[in-house]
Design a protein around this motif. Structure first.
Motif, mmCIF file in Angstrom:
data_model
loop_
_atom_site.group_PDB
_atom_site.id
_atom_site.type_symbol
_atom_site.label_atom_id
_atom_site.label_comp_id
_atom_site.label_asym_id
_atom_site.label_seq_id
_atom_site.Cartn_x
_atom_site.Cartn_y
_atom_site.Cartn_z
ATOM 1 N N THR A 27 37.748 37.829 34.505
ATOM 2 C CA THR A 27 38.277 38.766 35.327
ATOM 3 C C THR A 27 39.556 38.052 35.788
ATOM 4 O OG1 THR A 27 36.283 39.868 35.655
ATOM 5 C CG2 THR A 27 38.042 40.370 37.176
ATOM 6 N N ARG B 293 37.694 48.805 33.872
ATOM 7 C CA ARG B 293 36.419 48.733 33.154
ATOM 8 C C ARG B 293 35.499 47.450 33.510
ATOM 9 N NH1 ARG B 293 39.337 50.978 28.927
ATOM 10 N NH2 ARG B 293 39.507 49.016 27.928
ATOM 11 N N LYS B 294 36.188 46.153 33.430
ATOM 12 C CA LYS B 294 35.522 45.041 33.645
ATOM 13 C C LYS B 294 34.996 44.957 35.042
ATOM 14 C CE LYS B 294 38.133 41.929 30.420
ATOM 15 N NZ LYS B 294 38.948 40.922 30.432
ATOM 16 N N SER C 169 42.431 38.615 33.423
ATOM 17 C CA SER C 169 42.985 40.063 33.556
ATOM 18 C C SER C 169 43.780 40.201 34.686
ATOM 19 C CB SER C 169 41.737 41.070 33.645
ATOM 20 O OG SER C 169 40.921 40.939 32.605
ATOM 21 N N LYS D 144 41.535 48.412 31.460
ATOM 22 C CA LYS D 144 40.757 47.502 30.900
ATOM 23 C C LYS D 144 40.093 46.744 32.262
ATOM 24 C CE LYS D 144 40.686 43.600 27.895
ATOM 25 N NZ LYS D 144 41.676 42.718 26.935
ATOM 26 N N LEU D 145 40.931 46.437 32.911
ATOM 27 C CA LEU D 145 40.572 45.768 34.323
ATOM 28 C C LEU D 145 39.503 46.546 35.199
ATOM 29 C CD1 LEU D 145 40.699 43.143 36.094
ATOM 30 C CD2 LEU D 145 42.629 44.152 37.303
ATOM 31 N N VAL E 205 31.766 47.245 35.332
ATOM 32 C CA VAL E 205 30.686 46.599 34.460
ATOM 33 C C VAL E 205 30.166 45.512 35.377
ATOM 34 C CG1 VAL E 205 29.916 45.028 32.693
ATOM 35 C CG2 VAL E 205 31.445 46.920 32.277
ATOM 36 N N ALA E 206 31.282 44.594 35.987
ATOM 37 C CA ALA E 206 30.721 43.581 36.884
ATOM 38 C C ALA E 206 29.913 44.022 38.172
ATOM 39 C CB ALA E 206 31.963 42.753 36.975
#
Length: 104
Positions: free
Chosen positions: A1, A80-81, A4, A77-78, A84-85
């Motif tokens: 992360t 989404r990460k 990112s 994208k960030l 998820v995290a």
């Protein structure tokens, strides 16, 4: 992360720089064109000035649009990460970074 965030910061910085260059190019065109008008340059000189600067502005506009598209892609994208995290580790707060292009 963290990678990112660095990519996002880098992209935002590049975007701010290109926007500043675009603003400077537009301002420069105005100064050049008015200088030619005031000096009584013939119409074809004015046309050349317009075309030359239009080409420069078009290139910069295209680059700004490309960087904005990249920025949206990196932001998504960030997000989404982080989703998820946060689902697996609890709530994560991302630092907020704001870059403002210098106005000249």
């Amino acid at each position: 992360t963290t990678k990112s965030f660095c990519r996002k910061l880098d992209r935002n910085l590049r975007l701010a720089v290109k926007k500043a260059q675009l603003h400077r190019a537009k301002s420069s065109f105005g100064v050049q064109y008015m200088g030619k008008v005031e000096s009584g340059s013939p119409g074809n000189d004015l046309d050349e000035c317009v075309q030359s600067n239009r080409d420069k502005v078009d290139v910069l506009n295209n680059r700004v649009q490309s960087l904005q598209e990249d920025k949206k892609r990196i932001d998504e994208k960030l997000r989404r990460k982080l989703r998820v995290a946060s689902n697996s580790e609890g709530v994560i707060e991302a630092p907020s970074v704001r870059i403002v292009a210098a106005q000249t």
